[in-house]
Design a protein around this motif. Structure first.
Motif, PDB file in Angstrom:
ATOM      1  N   MET A  96      61.101  91.175  47.058  1.00 36.74           N
ATOM      2  CA  MET A  96      62.259  90.861  46.306  1.00 36.74           C
ATOM      3  C   MET A  96      61.853  89.625  45.481  1.00 36.74           C
ATOM      4  SD  MET A  96      66.305  90.335  47.227  1.00 36.74           S
ATOM      5  CE  MET A  96      66.400  91.938  48.014  1.00 36.74           C
ATOM      6  N   LEU A  97      62.141  89.701  44.099  1.00 33.09           N
ATOM      7  CA  LEU A  97      61.682  88.794  43.298  1.00 33.09           C
ATOM      8  C   LEU A  97      62.819  87.442  43.567  1.00 33.09           C
ATOM      9  CD1 LEU A  97      61.055  90.598  40.074  1.00 33.09           C
ATOM     10  CD2 LEU A  97      59.470  89.673  41.497  1.00 33.09           C
ATOM     11  N   ARG A  98      62.196  86.419  43.065  1.00 27.46           N
ATOM     12  CA  ARG A  98      62.816  85.177  43.256  1.00 27.46           C
ATOM     13  C   ARG A  98      64.184  85.319  42.623  1.00 27.46           C
ATOM     14  NH1 ARG A  98      60.035  79.356  42.123  1.00 27.46           N
ATOM     15  NH2 ARG A  98      60.072  78.903  44.405  1.00 27.46           N
ATOM     16  N   GLY A  99      65.188  84.850  43.184  1.00 22.88           N
ATOM     17  CA  GLY A  99      66.726  84.873  42.485  1.00 22.88           C
ATOM     18  C   GLY A  99      67.400  86.502  42.463  1.00 22.88           C
ATOM     19  N   GLU A 100      66.574  87.334  42.793  1.00 24.67           N
ATOM     20  CA  GLU A 100      67.149  88.530  42.974  1.00 24.67           C
ATOM     21  C   GLU A 100      68.115  88.847  43.831  1.00 24.67           C
ATOM     22  OE1 GLU A 100      65.559  93.350  43.079  1.00 24.67           O
ATOM     23  OE2 GLU A 100      64.088  91.727  42.847  1.00 24.67           O
ATOM     24  N   LYS A 101      68.312  88.254  44.722  1.00 20.25           N
ATOM     25  CA  LYS A 101      69.095  88.425  45.678  1.00 20.25           C
ATOM     26  C   LYS A 101      70.549  87.806  45.718  1.00 20.25           C
ATOM     27  CE  LYS A 101      70.063  87.548  50.698  1.00 20.25           C
ATOM     28  NZ  LYS A 101      69.578  86.790  51.953  1.00 20.25           N
ATOM     29  N   LEU A 102      70.413  86.683  44.566  1.00 17.76           N
ATOM     30  CA  LEU A 102      71.533  85.839  44.170  1.00 17.76           C
ATOM     31  C   LEU A 102      72.066  86.743  43.036  1.00 17.76           C
ATOM     32  CD1 LEU A 102      73.642  83.336  43.962  1.00 17.76           C
ATOM     33  CD2 LEU A 102      71.658  82.608  42.164  1.00 17.76           C
ATOM     34  N   PHE A 103      71.390  87.331  42.101  1.00 18.18           N
ATOM     35  CA  PHE A 103      72.054  88.332  41.070  1.00 18.18           C
ATOM     36  C   PHE A 103      72.742  89.555  41.692  1.00 18.18           C
ATOM     37  CE2 PHE A 103      68.645  85.996  38.298  1.00 18.18           C
ATOM     38  CZ  PHE A 103      69.490  85.300  37.601  1.00 18.18           C
ATOM     39  N   LYS A 104      72.000  89.991  42.444  1.00 15.71           N
ATOM     40  CA  LYS A 104      72.706  91.232  43.154  1.00 15.71           C
ATOM     41  C   LYS A 104      74.070  90.923  43.857  1.00 15.71           C
ATOM     42  CE  LYS A 104      68.809  94.193  44.505  1.00 15.71           C
ATOM     43  NZ  LYS A 104      68.163  95.071  45.394  1.00 15.71           N
ATOM     44  N   PHE A 105      74.225  89.610  44.651  1.00 17.75           N
ATOM     45  CA  PHE A 105      75.400  89.290  45.005  1.00 17.75           C
ATOM     46  C   PHE A 105      76.485  89.195  43.886  1.00 17.75           C
ATOM     47  CE2 PHE A 105      78.094  85.341  46.050  1.00 17.75           C
ATOM     48  CZ  PHE A 105      78.637  86.108  47.186  1.00 17.75           C
ATOM     49  N   VAL A 106      76.325  88.360  42.923  1.00 18.12           N
ATOM     50  CA  VAL A 106      77.092  88.270  41.679  1.00 18.12           C
ATOM     51  C   VAL A 106      77.409  89.596  41.182  1.00 18.12           C
ATOM     52  CG1 VAL A 106      77.724  86.981  39.660  1.00 18.12           C
ATOM     53  CG2 VAL A 106      76.322  85.869  41.587  1.00 18.12           C
ATOM     54  N   ALA A 116      66.679  70.556  42.695  1.00 22.15           N
ATOM     55  CA  ALA A 116      65.232  70.570  42.527  1.00 22.15           C
ATOM     56  C   ALA A 116      64.996  72.133  41.963  1.00 22.15           C
ATOM     57  CB  ALA A 116      64.439  70.167  43.437  1.00 22.15           C
ATOM     58  N   GLY A 117      65.777  72.604  41.232  1.00 25.15           N
ATOM     59  CA  GLY A 117      65.519  73.863  40.538  1.00 25.15           C
ATOM     60  C   GLY A 117      65.714  75.078  41.572  1.00 25.15           C
ATOM     61  N   LYS A 118      66.341  74.826  42.783  1.00 24.98           N
ATOM     62  CA  LYS A 118      66.588  76.029  43.949  1.00 24.98           C
ATOM     63  C   LYS A 118      67.783  75.932  44.233  1.00 24.98           C
ATOM     64  CE  LYS A 118      61.803  75.597  45.881  1.00 24.98           C
ATOM     65  NZ  LYS A 118      60.981  75.291  46.931  1.00 24.98           N
ATOM     66  N   VAL A 119      68.305  77.096  44.559  1.00 30.80           N
ATOM     67  CA  VAL A 119      69.721  77.068  44.961  1.00 30.80           C
ATOM     68  C   VAL A 119      69.734  76.648  46.400  1.00 30.80           C
ATOM     69  CG1 VAL A 119      71.348  78.958  45.553  1.00 30.80           C
ATOM     70  CG2 VAL A 119      70.128  79.501  43.373  1.00 30.80           C
ATOM     71  N   THR A 120      70.763  76.046  46.604  1.00 32.01           N
ATOM     72  CA  THR A 120      70.911  75.492  47.964  1.00 32.01           C
ATOM     73  C   THR A 120      72.271  75.776  48.741  1.00 32.01           C
ATOM     74  OG1 THR A 120      71.902  73.342  47.181  1.00 32.01           O
ATOM     75  CG2 THR A 120      69.592  73.339  47.462  1.00 32.01           C
ATOM     76  N   HIS A 121      73.186  76.153  47.937  1.00 30.71           N
ATOM     77  CA  HIS A 121      74.504  76.742  48.429  1.00 30.71           C
ATOM     78  C   HIS A 121      75.163  77.380  47.601  1.00 30.71           C
ATOM     79  CE1 HIS A 121      78.043  75.789  50.927  1.00 30.71           C
ATOM     80  NE2 HIS A 121      78.743  75.983  49.973  1.00 30.71           N
ATOM     81  N   VAL A 122      75.589  78.685  47.993  1.00 32.84           N
ATOM     82  CA  VAL A 122      76.695  79.649  47.235  1.00 32.84           C
ATOM     83  C   VAL A 122      77.828  79.587  48.123  1.00 32.84           C
ATOM     84  CG1 VAL A 122      77.055  81.748  46.502  1.00 32.84           C
ATOM     85  CG2 VAL A 122      74.540  80.612  46.469  1.00 32.84           C
ATOM     86  N   ASP A 123      79.160  79.373  47.307  1.00 35.66           N
ATOM     87  CA  ASP A 123      80.205  79.384  47.994  1.00 35.66           C
ATOM     88  C   ASP A 123      81.383  80.462  47.051  1.00 35.66           C
ATOM     89  OD1 ASP A 123      82.547  78.668  49.585  1.00 35.66           O
ATOM     90  OD2 ASP A 123      83.246  77.265  48.153  1.00 35.66           O
ATOM     91  N   ALA A 124      81.942  81.383  47.720  1.00 34.24           N
ATOM     92  CA  ALA A 124      82.659  82.221  46.935  1.00 34.24           C
ATOM     93  C   ALA A 124      84.194  82.190  47.338  1.00 34.24           C
ATOM     94  CB  ALA A 124      82.328  83.819  47.092  1.00 34.24           C
ATOM     95  N   GLU A 125      85.103  81.894  46.751  1.00 34.53           N
ATOM     96  CA  GLU A 125      86.448  81.668  46.977  1.00 34.53           C
ATOM     97  C   GLU A 125      87.375  82.618  46.342  1.00 34.53           C
ATOM     98  OE1 GLU A 125      89.570  78.101  46.414  1.00 34.53           O
ATOM     99  OE2 GLU A 125      87.541  77.526  47.138  1.00 34.53           O
TER     100      GLU A 125
END
Length: 54
Positions: free
Chosen positions: A1-11, A29-38
């Motif tokens: 899986m490409l970098r960031g692909e998991k985040l885009f699929k989630f959204v 530092a250019g990396k996702v450290t936390h995702v919060d969905a409310e």
């Protein structure tokens, strides 16, 4: 899986499910450290499900 692909699929999945809420994505530092969905679903009258039993 490409970098960031998991985040885009989630959204994208949330958008397809008609998600109503807030998504907070924290970067350090250019990396996702936390995702919060409310979510706080509110229904408009025309969106209420029909009574199938009556």
């Amino acid at each position: 899986m490409l970098r960031g692909e998991k985040l885009f699929k989630f959204v994208a999945g949330l958008m397809l499910q008609r998600f109503f809420g807030t998504i907070t994505i924290r970067f350090e530092a250019g990396k996702v450290t936390h995702v919060d969905a409310e979510t706080r679903r509110t229904w408009r009258y025309e969106d209420l499900p029909e009574n199938e039993g009556t």
